[in-house]
Design a protein around this motif. Sequence first.
Motif, mmCIF file in Angstrom:
data_model
loop_
_atom_site.group_PDB
_atom_site.id
_atom_site.type_symbol
_atom_site.label_atom_id
_atom_site.label_comp_id
_atom_site.label_asym_id
_atom_site.label_seq_id
_atom_site.Cartn_x
_atom_site.Cartn_y
_atom_site.Cartn_z
ATOM 1 N N LYS A 37 45.283 14.987 87.617
ATOM 2 C CA LYS A 37 45.361 13.619 87.129
ATOM 3 C C LYS A 37 44.478 12.794 88.054
ATOM 4 O O LYS A 37 44.357 13.105 89.232
ATOM 5 C CB LYS A 37 46.815 13.132 87.185
ATOM 6 C CG LYS A 37 46.993 11.744 86.659
ATOM 7 C CD LYS A 37 48.444 11.312 86.735
ATOM 8 C CE LYS A 37 48.507 9.947 86.106
ATOM 9 N NZ LYS A 37 49.356 9.020 86.649
ATOM 10 N N GLU A 38 43.882 11.764 87.548
ATOM 11 C CA GLU A 38 43.048 10.925 88.408
ATOM 12 C C GLU A 38 43.900 10.376 89.535
ATOM 13 O O GLU A 38 44.982 9.858 89.309
ATOM 14 C CB GLU A 38 42.428 9.799 87.593
ATOM 15 C CG GLU A 38 41.398 10.317 86.627
ATOM 16 C CD GLU A 38 40.174 9.432 86.571
ATOM 17 O OE1 GLU A 38 40.026 8.527 87.397
ATOM 18 O OE2 GLU A 38 39.365 9.682 85.676
ATOM 19 N N ASP A 69 51.986 11.798 78.700
ATOM 20 C CA ASP A 69 50.622 11.268 78.759
ATOM 21 C C ASP A 69 49.633 12.258 79.372
ATOM 22 O O ASP A 69 48.452 12.243 79.040
ATOM 23 C CB ASP A 69 50.579 9.976 79.588
ATOM 24 C CG ASP A 69 51.291 8.817 78.922
ATOM 25 O OD1 ASP A 69 51.503 8.868 77.689
ATOM 26 O OD2 ASP A 69 51.633 7.866 79.641
ATOM 27 N N GLU A 70 50.098 13.085 80.293
ATOM 28 C CA GLU A 70 49.185 13.916 81.084
ATOM 29 C C GLU A 70 49.189 15.406 80.758
ATOM 30 O O GLU A 70 48.192 16.077 80.938
ATOM 31 C CB GLU A 70 49.493 13.734 82.580
ATOM 32 C CG GLU A 70 49.285 12.316 83.070
ATOM 33 C CD GLU A 70 47.839 11.848 82.979
ATOM 34 O OE1 GLU A 70 46.908 12.681 83.024
ATOM 35 O OE2 GLU A 70 47.639 10.628 82.860
#
Length: 187
Positions: A37-38, A69-70
């Motif tokens: 994830k960023e 979401d990820e």
Amino acid sequence: MKDYPQSVRRKDRQETDTSFLHEILDNAVSCSIAIEKEGYPLIHVAFYHFDAANNDIIFHFSKHGHAGDEITDGKKASISIYKYGRLYTAAKAVDFGCEYQSVIIYGTIRIIEGEQERMQAMSDFFDRYFAHIPDSSYEAFTAAQSKPIHVAKLRIEQWFGKEHALPAIATDAFFPAFPSVMQSREA
């Protein structure tokens, strides 16, 4: 995968026998799923089912929130399954340690979209964890109830295990004094 090691640093602790890996996967309850994830990696803890016939780890999570979401289709992930044993002491503090067994898995996530496959995966979860509960004691899980849930498979592309048993230098061994399972907060 070329940037990741194909083995562990402590060769004396590496387990490559498939039966060892299957034994851990068949006898643990939860896993930690790490995805890129960023900023920071995302770690999600979930119940899982090991589908040995297809070499898949199946898990589920809410479509809403960080995981929803990820943890997406086609994303690379790593999964850790870990069991601990006794703590041990030795003549030198530097040699104190803990028995453990673990499996690290690398693969690609596939979100199960088809209702039949999703319901089969959920049935596999129920069979693994709740098969001893009589069907007559609860209302069966329905496809409509599964709408807010993602069910995912991670095909095992690479895996390795580790085991650290009580070494000869140990002078004492004991299980930690704290409870091994969560205790209810209700009085």
